[in-house]
Scaffold this motif. Structure first.
Motif: not given
Length: 234
Positions: A162-165, A168-172, A226-227
């Motif tokens: 959940d945290m990685l998702a 990733a969403k915020d990175a976009r 996450m990069g």
């Protein structure tokens, strides 16, 4: 800032972007999802130690010290049950000799009895409280050596995906904001580099390239990094 309440997981959630770089027609951003939570398991051990002039004397004193220790733990709500486990390790008796430095003659013999009490409990705050009070046994003639309790979280694995998702969403979102300022548009996902998890005391700035898991406090912060590299359309 959103407030989450997921079972035993309570805390604030925020997402950060540490930086970005562009290579050819791509953009790379590093997002981090951070949440606060409370441990739900405590592990703690207490060693009881007694000494005597003979093996029998040492063990006899040890039985009395163990009784006082177990009575103390029980009075503080720590006993074997549904929410916690209390395990008594085997007693170990060793003989120690003190020799004269010049003649090598034995001038004293002492027998030491050791025994560990291992505790695992879901009542983490009670373990924390009892740990701070157990030295009261010294006043009753009991030699105890308590370890520092280790506080962990049993549902940590469930939170990682959940945290990685979220990261990733915020990175976009961050990549799109940066690209917009440059007059570009973010395209498809090119590469993902999942970093390590940092589990620290609240508001800590310490990080480790190999990840970290602090067990000294009940309340903790966990950060997933996450990069993400996206294609960029001009």
């Amino acid at each position: 800032m959103a407030v989450l309440s997921l079972g035993g997981f309570i805390g604030a959630s925020m997402v950060l972007v540490r930086g970005f770089r562009t290579v050819e027609n791509t953009i790379t951003v590093t997002g981090a999802s951070t949440e606060s939570f409370e441990s739900d398991i405590a592990k703690w051990s207490v060693q009881v130690k007694t000494s005597g002039k003979t093996q029998i004397d040492s063990f006899s004193k040890h039985k009395e010290s163990m009784k006082k220790t177990m009575d103390f733990l029980k009075a503080n709500g720590i006993e074997d049950g549904i929410k916690q486990a209390v395990y008594l390790g085997p007693a170990s008796i060793k003989e120690y000799e003190t020799k004269h430095p010049k003649t090598n003659e034995i001038i004293r013999t002492e027998w030491i009895t050791y025994q560990n009490i291992e505790i695992e409990s879901r009542d983490v705050y009670n373990i924390q409280k009892t740990h701070s009070q157990i030295t009261e046994l010294l006043g009753k003639g009991v030699r105890v050596k308590p370890s520092r309790p280790e506080f962990t979280y049993s549902k940590l694995a469930d939170k990682r995906v959940d945290m990685l998702a979220k990261a990733a969403k915020d990175a976009r979102i961050r990549a799109e904001a940066i690209a917009l300022e440059a007059g570009s548009e973010v395209g498809g996902l090119k590469r993902v580099n999942t970093g390590v998890f940092q589990i620290t005391v609240p508001n800590s700035t310490k990080v480790s390239s190999w990840g970290s898991y602090d067990t000294t406090t009940i309340k903790k912060d966990i950060t997933a990094v996450m990069g993400v590299t996206f294609a960029v359309k001009k």
